[in-house]
Design an enzyme around this catalytic site. Structure first.
Site, PDB file in Angstrom:
ATOM      1  N   ASN A  10     -17.233  -8.341  41.151  1.00  0.00           N
ATOM      2  CA  ASN A  10     -17.173  -7.616  39.873  1.00  0.00           C
ATOM      3  C   ASN A  10     -18.504  -7.538  39.129  1.00  0.00           C
ATOM      4  OD1 ASN A  10     -14.287  -7.070  40.018  1.00  0.00           O
ATOM      5  ND2 ASN A  10     -14.049  -9.272  39.730  1.00  0.00           N
ATOM      6  N   ASN A  73     -24.970 -16.238  41.600  1.00  0.00           N
ATOM      7  CA  ASN A  73     -23.903 -16.150  40.609  1.00  0.00           C
ATOM      8  C   ASN A  73     -22.649 -15.795  41.400  1.00  0.00           C
ATOM      9  OD1 ASN A  73     -22.016 -15.554  38.695  1.00  0.00           O
ATOM     10  ND2 ASN A  73     -23.367 -14.271  37.438  1.00  0.00           N
ATOM     11  N   HIS A  79     -15.292 -20.823  40.744  1.00  0.00           N
ATOM     12  CA  HIS A  79     -14.209 -21.713  40.328  1.00  0.00           C
ATOM     13  C   HIS A  79     -13.174 -21.965  41.422  1.00  0.00           C
ATOM     14  CE1 HIS A  79     -16.166 -20.451  36.684  1.00  0.00           C
ATOM     15  NE2 HIS A  79     -15.731 -19.218  36.822  1.00  0.00           N
ATOM     16  N   GLU A  97     -27.651 -22.026  40.372  1.00  0.00           N
ATOM     17  CA  GLU A  97     -26.444 -21.309  39.949  1.00  0.00           C
ATOM     18  C   GLU A  97     -26.696 -20.636  38.601  1.00  0.00           C
ATOM     19  OE1 GLU A  97     -23.271 -24.097  39.354  1.00  0.00           O
ATOM     20  OE2 GLU A  97     -21.800 -22.552  38.826  1.00  0.00           O
ATOM     21  N   HIS A  99     -24.813 -18.068  35.511  1.00  0.00           N
ATOM     22  CA  HIS A  99     -23.697 -17.302  34.935  1.00  0.00           C
ATOM     23  C   HIS A  99     -24.204 -16.590  33.702  1.00  0.00           C
ATOM     24  CE1 HIS A  99     -20.967 -19.208  37.655  1.00  0.00           C
ATOM     25  NE2 HIS A  99     -21.535 -20.356  37.347  1.00  0.00           N
TER      26      HIS A  99
HETATM   27  C1  DQA Z   1     -19.498 -15.219  35.615  1.00  0.00           C
HETATM   28  C2  DQA Z   1     -18.442 -16.142  35.000  1.00  0.00           C
HETATM   29  C3  DQA Z   1     -17.219 -16.234  35.871  1.00  0.00           C
HETATM   30  O1  DQA Z   1     -16.257 -17.096  35.296  1.00  0.00           O
HETATM   31  C4  DQA Z   1     -16.591 -14.875  36.051  1.00  0.00           C
HETATM   32  O2  DQA Z   1     -15.476 -14.945  36.911  1.00  0.00           O
HETATM   33  C5  DQA Z   1     -17.564 -13.840  36.484  1.00  0.00           C
HETATM   34  C6  DQA Z   1     -18.924 -13.864  35.953  1.00  0.00           C
HETATM   35  C7  DQA Z   1     -20.694 -15.010  34.682  1.00  0.00           C
HETATM   36  O3  DQA Z   1     -21.712 -14.508  35.147  1.00  0.00           O
HETATM   37  O4  DQA Z   1     -20.603 -15.297  33.486  1.00  0.00           O
HETATM   38  O5  DQA Z   1     -17.211 -12.929  37.207  1.00  0.00           O
HETATM   39  O6  DQA Z   1     -19.986 -15.832  36.794  1.00  0.00           O
END
Ligand code: DQA
Length: 148
Positions: A10, A73, A79, A97, A99
């Site tokens: 996504n 990422n 999770h 990592e 986010h």
């Molecule tokens: C994410 C945080 C994740 O929990 C989420 O499922 C994502 C994006 C972030 O970049 O903040 O798809 O990795």
């Protein structure tokens, strides 16, 4: 120095996807941002995005012997995915990592990260800036460990 930036499911929809959480900038804008950070640092960078767990595992495996480090990422797979954790451990490349959002302060389930067990550190909640910090972290790590 050659690094690989992997983005999970996504994240190709950045800009469209929940802009209140992930911002208005596109995935392409993220790629250009990281590309320009790396260019200034003289670092070679490649990008990979997939919505499929096994493809991300394949990508990590193929990185062995080619890249000096990985920025990842894993998005929702953060999770859930022991397979991605194991792949990172298997190739044993330094990994950071990232986010975009502040995963610690969202839903409870986002507080668990399997992949962090194979990463030097995590940057969360900083938007694109987290990727810039990850580039510098990898550069510093590789320098200190005399791999570059
Ligand atoms: C994410 C945080 C994740 O929990 C989420 O499922 C994502 C994006 C972030 O970049 O903040 O798809 O990795």
């Amino acid at each position: 120095m050659k690094i690989l930036v992997i983005n999970g499911p996504n994240l190709n929809l950045l800009g469209l996807r929940e802009p209140d959480i992930y911002g208005n900038s596109s995935y392409e804008a993220l790629v250009s941002f990281v590309q320009s950070v790396c260019e200034k640092e003289g670092i070679e960078v490649s990008f990979y995005q997939s919505n499929h767990e096994g493809d991300i595992v394949d990508c990590i495996q193929k990185a062995y012997g080619i890249y000096d480090g990985i920025i990842i990422n894993p998005a929702a797979y953060t999770h859930t995915s022991i397979a991605i954790l194991d792949a990172l451990k298997a190739v044993s490349l330094p990994a950071v990592e990232v986010h975009l959002s502040d995963v610690e302060n969202r839903e409870e389930f986002r507080r668990i990260s399997y992949v962090s067990g194979a990463c030097i550190t995590t940057y969360a909640g900083l938007g694109f800036e987290g990727y810039r910090k990850a580039v510098f972290c990898l550069k510093q790590y590789l320098f200190e460990n005399q791999k570059i």
